[in-house]
Motif scaffolding. Structure first.
Motif, PDB file in Angstrom:
ATOM      1  N   GLY A   1       0.825  -1.199   0.000  1.00 15.38           N
ATOM      2  CA  GLY A   1       0.000   0.000   0.000  1.00 15.38           C
ATOM      3  C   GLY A   1       0.860   1.251   0.000  1.00 15.38           C
ATOM      4  N   ASN A   2       0.233   2.368  -0.324  1.00 14.09           N
ATOM      5  CA  ASN A   2       0.927   3.657  -0.317  1.00 14.09           C
ATOM      6  C   ASN A   2       0.248   4.530   0.721  1.00 14.09           C
ATOM      7  N   CYS A   3       0.783   4.488   1.935  1.00 10.25           N
ATOM      8  CA  CYS A   3       0.102   5.101   3.077  1.00 10.25           C
ATOM      9  C   CYS A   3       1.026   6.084   3.797  1.00 10.25           C
ATOM     10  N   ASP A   4       0.514   7.289   4.034  1.00  7.84           N
ATOM     11  CA  ASP A   4       1.292   8.334   4.708  1.00  7.84           C
ATOM     12  C   ASP A   4       1.107   8.256   6.223  1.00  7.84           C
ATOM     13  N   THR A   5       1.915   9.044   6.918  1.00  9.31           N
ATOM     14  CA  THR A   5       1.882   9.052   8.383  1.00  9.31           C
ATOM     15  C   THR A   5       1.394  10.398   8.906  1.00  9.31           C
ATOM     16  N   VAL A   6       0.759  10.351  10.065  1.00  9.30           N
ATOM     17  CA  VAL A   6       0.180  11.552  10.663  1.00  9.30           C
ATOM     18  C   VAL A   6       0.428  11.540  12.167  1.00  9.30           C
ATOM     19  N   LEU A   7       0.192  12.704  12.769  1.00 12.24           N
ATOM     20  CA  LEU A   7       0.231  12.838  14.224  1.00 12.24           C
ATOM     21  C   LEU A   7      -1.211  12.893  14.711  1.00 12.24           C
ATOM     22  N   ILE A   8      -1.523  12.103  15.713  1.00 15.05           N
ATOM     23  CA  ILE A   8      -2.893  11.997  16.226  1.00 15.05           C
ATOM     24  C   ILE A   8      -2.920  12.363  17.706  1.00 15.05           C
TER      25      ILE A   8
ATOM     26  N   GLU B   1       7.661  -0.033   5.223  1.00 15.06           N
ATOM     27  CA  GLU B   1       7.296  -1.376   5.670  1.00 15.06           C
ATOM     28  C   GLU B   1       8.528  -2.223   5.997  1.00 15.06           C
ATOM     29  N   HIS B   2       9.652  -1.912   5.341  1.00 15.27           N
ATOM     30  CA  HIS B   2      10.872  -2.712   5.516  1.00 15.27           C
ATOM     31  C   HIS B   2      11.524  -2.440   6.867  1.00 15.27           C
ATOM     32  N   TYR B   3      11.524  -1.167   7.279  1.00 20.75           N
ATOM     33  CA  TYR B   3      12.178  -0.780   8.540  1.00 20.75           C
ATOM     34  C   TYR B   3      11.146  -0.688   9.668  1.00 20.75           C
ATOM     35  N   ASP B   4      11.623  -0.821  10.886  1.00 22.22           N
ATOM     36  CA  ASP B   4      10.756  -0.705  12.063  1.00 22.22           C
ATOM     37  C   ASP B   4      11.037   0.550  12.886  1.00 22.22           C
ATOM     38  N   ARG B   5      12.244   1.110  12.754  1.00 21.88           N
ATOM     39  CA  ARG B   5      12.616   2.312  13.523  1.00 21.88           C
ATOM     40  C   ARG B   5      12.761   3.500  12.574  1.00 21.88           C
ATOM     41  N   PHE B   6      12.233   4.669  13.014  1.00 21.42           N
ATOM     42  CA  PHE B   6      12.198   5.834  12.135  1.00 21.42           C
ATOM     43  C   PHE B   6      12.496   7.106  12.926  1.00 21.42           C
ATOM     44  N   PHE B   7      13.047   8.073  12.219  1.00 18.38           N
ATOM     45  CA  PHE B   7      13.169   9.431  12.754  1.00 18.38           C
ATOM     46  C   PHE B   7      11.887  10.185  12.414  1.00 18.38           C
ATOM     47  N   LEU B   8      11.314  10.874  13.393  1.00 18.39           N
ATOM     48  CA  LEU B   8      10.193  11.780  13.134  1.00 18.39           C
ATOM     49  C   LEU B   8      10.809  13.089  12.652  1.00 18.39           C
ATOM     50  N   ASN B   9      10.764  13.303  11.349  1.00 19.15           N
ATOM     51  CA  ASN B   9      11.542  14.377  10.720  1.00 19.15           C
ATOM     52  C   ASN B   9      10.965  15.752  11.024  1.00 19.15           C
ATOM     53  N   ASN B  10      11.652  16.509  11.900  1.00 15.78           N
ATOM     54  CA  ASN B  10      11.167  17.855  12.208  1.00 15.78           C
ATOM     55  C   ASN B  10      11.541  18.877  11.141  1.00 15.78           C
ATOM     56  N   PHE B  11      12.322  18.459  10.126  1.00 19.41           N
ATOM     57  CA  PHE B  11      12.664  19.363   9.025  1.00 19.41           C
ATOM     58  C   PHE B  11      11.748  19.153   7.818  1.00 19.41           C
ATOM     59  N   ALA B  12      10.625  18.433   7.992  1.00 19.09           N
ATOM     60  CA  ALA B  12       9.739  18.125   6.858  1.00 19.09           C
ATOM     61  C   ALA B  12       9.280  19.395   6.145  1.00 19.09           C
TER      62      ALA B  12
ATOM     63  N   VAL C   1       2.905  14.138   9.072  1.00 25.25           N
ATOM     64  CA  VAL C   1       4.313  14.069   9.442  1.00 25.25           C
ATOM     65  C   VAL C   1       5.072  13.161   8.481  1.00 25.25           C
ATOM     66  N   GLU C   2       6.381  13.271   8.539  1.00 25.20           N
ATOM     67  CA  GLU C   2       7.247  12.469   7.673  1.00 25.20           C
ATOM     68  C   GLU C   2       8.172  11.606   8.527  1.00 25.20           C
ATOM     69  N   LEU C   3       8.240  10.330   8.199  1.00 24.23           N
ATOM     70  CA  LEU C   3       9.151   9.411   8.871  1.00 24.23           C
ATOM     71  C   LEU C   3      10.287   9.040   7.925  1.00 24.23           C
ATOM     72  N   ILE C   4      11.517   9.131   8.423  1.00 29.13           N
ATOM     73  CA  ILE C   4      12.697   8.726   7.673  1.00 29.13           C
ATOM     74  C   ILE C   4      13.277   7.492   8.366  1.00 29.13           C
ATOM     75  N   PRO C   5      13.462   6.375   7.659  1.00 33.30           N
ATOM     76  CA  PRO C   5      13.986   5.172   8.319  1.00 33.30           C
ATOM     77  C   PRO C   5      15.357   5.412   8.951  1.00 33.30           C
ATOM     78  N   CYS C   6      15.622   4.742  10.051  1.00 39.64           N
ATOM     79  CA  CYS C   6      16.968   4.726  10.625  1.00 39.64           C
ATOM     80  C   CYS C   6      17.775   3.733   9.779  1.00 39.64           C
ATOM     81  N   PHE C   7      18.471   4.256   8.773  1.00 39.07           N
ATOM     82  CA  PHE C   7      19.127   3.399   7.790  1.00 39.07           C
ATOM     83  C   PHE C   7      20.324   2.641   8.359  1.00 39.07           C
ATOM     84  N   GLY C   8      20.983   3.246   9.372  1.00 36.30           N
ATOM     85  CA  GLY C   8      22.212   2.635   9.880  1.00 36.30           C
ATOM     86  C   GLY C   8      23.382   2.949   8.967  1.00 36.30           C
TER      87      GLY C   8
END
Length: 816
Positions: free
Chosen positions: A673-680, A792-803, A771-778
């Motif tokens: 799916g193509n699903c965005d993220t939000v703050l609730i 979907e591939h990653y489980d940990r993300f940065f909540l990007n405050n520079f979005a 909001v925008e999530l950027i994966p913690c790529f390592g």
């Protein structure tokens, strides 16, 4: 200003026919359409069409007659051509300056009724709480300082100039134009920042001369020529700065105005010691004291004009160009261009945001927008690929650039700017240690970068002149297109007179726009004075002409050219409980009537029924409204996206453009799916409102069958969301190198011990921010990940405050 049309030589004819020399409104619109959209050759072909053999021809029978009529329309400031010479120095071609009196152009701007509700005439201080705010020029210190020197009751008209040289030919020809633009600081910066709103006017096309001298002296003579031309164009403005002059404002009130923009004693001293026209000696003497070699700068006799004040820091070139030329190159050196590209390629695509499908190393020509888009995700993207100290130095620079772009500043934001710059200098050693800074001779171990040094002056500039965004070169870059490149494409493209042709085209366009507004207002008997009115509580219209006409002639709004207003979903959309957020879904849903089984199949949501049952149970117990809803056979209409609109975080009365939040089902292109993220914001276990990050998987609403007597309770009457939750695992304080929240997917166990993503049904109105999530790529990006699967591939993300700048302000000041 429009009153002058009634003093025109043909005004007596316009009392009978408002569209004179055209027969009527229809013929005027035809003529305007032909001139604006067709070349002269195409006009000739149009007027010779056999179509006219059986129909009435327009009263203009030839192309030349039509253009003569357009040129006969009132023109407020005539263009002139002056020959410029330097005795003793010859040029390859004669030097001609095409210009008009800058003071007359300023009078036209100052009296333009379009800007009546967007003008400020006196310095003022704005305070929010106990903090002073710096916005436009009139809210800053220099406006007060100059006002103290003016006669009582006088008005200052701050002059803002912009100039740049651009190529107008592609590949071949090498033709260039060098326009000079002017506006006034009395007009709101929000209006000045849009090139299409006519708040900027062209006052000169500077000659681009080549002198018959040794190449060593070419640049000094060209610089002196530029200043000599500016002297001529701005002469009356400088006189007005000294003695003042009278100008009518948009409301026909006559004001005594001064036009401010001290001489550098160093230039005077150098000119006394060495003959300025002995180029060899003077150039050496000037360079010894860091001067350009121009002995008579145009601002030398302009009262209140000092380059250390009026040469303000500029966001586009000082910040964005600095970022591209230095920090971005350091990142590529340390992380590797290929790895940087991959991190940008695999990022989740969001509507309205630039996605670099081929990475950032292959972008040859970047504009301010590309620079902004790279800065938006660069910090989170490189985290883990290099040392935390290196990342922290880059993050500090991006922090500074974001803060510098604030449309409103306070002592707190200025202090934050200083802290960000100080933090960069504290950690810049990591850049040297990584051998990231390189020159032609190899690794550099210094930071002798003029643009970096200039950043230290930003705080003082904001306090003296107001926010830096009002001086951004973004506007003048756009003006180069509208005043040079676009008109040039409609000329004969001959090197001898293409500038004169461009001037005629621009003059004609300006006259047509003013005459069009005049004819529209007078034909309906509306006053030519734009009456002052109380500002609306919510502002969605940034086009002053559109705002004026929509108020006095709402049915004629479609005739006004220029940027259209932001679509205001607060008027007819779905509002949150506090009315601070508006939502909009399409009238026609993507699926009109789906069963729960269909939803589970199409959207891969096996937990949908349980989540909806839990939502209904919670809502009915808290609100007291009960419903007998059939969870197995109830019908739902479903949307694949919705829009979210907010007020500006900086100025609450300003409405921001809406954001699209996607919730598309799995497909071949997007397997998950193509699903965005939000703050609730939702009620937590402790009974307090708590913020959650969630991925929107479904937008739906129960549908009551036509003949049913079932009445839905309030909590089922608006669209609902099925979301997957994330948990906050780390705060910005625990990650100082990126200073962002870290979230990870939330999982729950079923009765059989199987792990599933934690999902729930929530109200659409619980959403507060996209909001925008950027994966913690390592250290390295996984080889099997793409932009369609990264969330979907990653489980940990940065909540990007520079979005975006609004998100940055929210996460910096409000979010806890």
């Amino acid at each position: 200003m429009l009153d002058r049309l009634e003093d025109d030589q043909y005004s007596y004819r316009r009392k009978i026919n408002r569209h004179y020399p055209f027969q009527d409104e229809g013929e005027w619109e035809l003529g305007k359409f032909l001139v604006e959209n067709l070349t002269q050759t195409q006009m000739i072909k149009f007027l010779k069409l056999k179509w006219f053999d059986t129909r009435e021809r327009p009263s203009f029978t030839t192309k030349d007659q039509l253009l003569d009529w357009m040129d006969s329309l009132p023109c407020f400031t005539e263009w002139k051509v002056s020959k410029i010479e330097f005795s003793g120095y010859k040029t390859v071609y004669p030097v001609e300056l095409i210009w008009r009196d800058a003071l007359e152009v300023v009078k036209q701007l100052f009296s333009d009724p379009i800007f009546a509700n967007h003008m400020t005439y006196a310095p003022h201080i704005v305070k929010v709480g106990n903090q002073r705010e710096y916005g436009d020029y009139m809210s800053a210190d220099m406006a007060w300082k100059i006002q103290d020197y003016l006669p009582v009751g006088a008005t200052q008209v701050p002059i803002i100039l912009g100039s740049d040289k651009t190529h107008v030919t592609r590949i071949t020809g090498g033709l260039e134009m060098h326009p000079v633009f002017i506006t006034i600081g009395n007009i709101d910066s929000e209006v000045r920042s849009k090139a299409t709103l006519r708040a900027w006017r062209c006052i000169a096309y500077m000659p681009i001369a080549k002198f018959r001298v040794h190449p060593d002296y070419q640049s000094i003579l060209q610089a002196r020529l530029w200043h000599k031309c500016m002297d001529l164009v701005l002469a009356n403005l400088k006189a007005a700065a000294l003695d003042g002059c009278f100008m009518p404002d948009p409301n026909r009130h006559i004001r005594f105005v001064f036009t401010p923009l001290h001489t550098l004693q160093l230039i005077v001293d150098t000119s006394r010691e060495v003959d300025p026209w002995d180029l060899d000696k003077f150039q050496k003497a000037a360079k010894a004291v860091d001067l350009s070699g121009v002995h008579m700068p145009y601002w030398r006799d302009w009262l209140y004009a000092c380059p250390s004040v009026f040469l303000a820091g500029e966001i586009l070139h000082t910040c964005f160009k600095f970022f591209a030329d230095h920090p971005l190159k350091w990142i590529k050196e340390v992380v590797g261009a290929h790895e940087v590209d991959k991190r940008f390629i695999v990022q989740h695509k969001r509507v309205g945001m630039r996605h670099f499908a081929k990475g950032v190393s292959h972008v040859k020509q970047m504009t301010g927008r590309e620079y902004r888009e790279i800065q938006r995700t660069i910090v989170a993207s490189i985290a883990g690929a290099t040392s935390p100290q290196f990342v922290r130095s880059i993050r500090a620079i991006v922090d500074f650039i974001y803060l510098a772009q604030n449309p409103v500043h306070s002592p707190a934001t200025l202090q934050s700017m200083e802290q960000a710059l100080s933090e960069f200098h504290s950690f810049k050693g990591a850049i040297i240690e990584a051998e990231a800074r390189k020159g032609k001779k190899g690794v550099k171990e210094d930071f002798f970068i003029p643009k970096l040094e200039l950043l230290q002056s930003f705080k003082g500039t904001v306090q003296r002149l107001g926010t830096l965004m009002q001086f951004s070169a973004d506007t003048t870059e756009r003006l180069l297109i509208t005043h040079c490149k676009n008109p040039f494409s409609r000329t004969a493209r001959q090197s001898k007179d293409f500038t004169e042709q461009c001037v005629r085209l621009l003059n004609r366009q300006e006259s047509m726009e003013i005459f069009d507004l005049y004819a529209l207002l007078t034909s309906h008997g509306v006053s030519l004075v734009n009456a002052m009115h109380a500002e609306e509580e919510e502002v969605a219209v940034s086009n002053p002409a559109l705002s004026w006409v929509s108020r006095v002639l709402p049915d004629e709004v479609k005739l006004v050219r220029g940027p259209r207003p932001v679509c205001n979903h607060f008027l007819k959309g779905i509002l949150s409980g506090d009315a601070q957020t508006a939502f909009q879904v399409n009238v026609t849903p993507d699926h009109r009537s789906l069963l729960p089984a269909d939803i589970c199949t199409i959207y891969k949501l096996s937990n949908f029924n349980c989540a909806l049952a839990d939502f209904i149970a919670r809502s009915s117990s808290s609100g007291g409204e009960h419903v007998q809803w059939d969870l197995n056979y109830g019908r739902y209409q479903v949307w694949n996206k919705f829009r979210l609109q907010l007020h500006s975080a900086f100025q609450q009365r300003v409405i921001m453009p809406s954001r699209v939040v996607q919730a598309y089902p799995p497909s071949d292109t997007f397997p998950f799916g193509n699903c965005d993220t939000v703050l609730i914001d939702a009620m937590g276990i402790n009974g307090k409102m708590t913020s959650y990050v969630a991925q929107v998987r479904l937008v739906f609403q129960p549908v009551v069958r036509r003949n049913s007597i079932l009445k839905l309770p309030s909590y089922l009457s608006d669209p609902l969301l099925y979301v997957d939750f994330f948990r906050f695992t780390s705060s910005p304080d625990h990650n100082p190198e990126v200073a962002m929240w870290i979230v990870e997917r939330a999982y729950t166990q079923d009765q059989y011990g199987n792990c599933h993503r934690e999902g729930a049904v929530v109200r659409l109105t619980d959403v507060t921010l996209a909001v925008e999530l950027i994966p913690c790529f390592g250290e390295r990006v996984a080889s099997d990940v793409s932009s369609a699967t990264c969330l979907e591939h990653y489980d940990r993300f940065f909540l990007n405050n520079f979005a975006d700048k609004e998100s940055y302000h929210t996460f910096s000041t409000e979010f806890v």
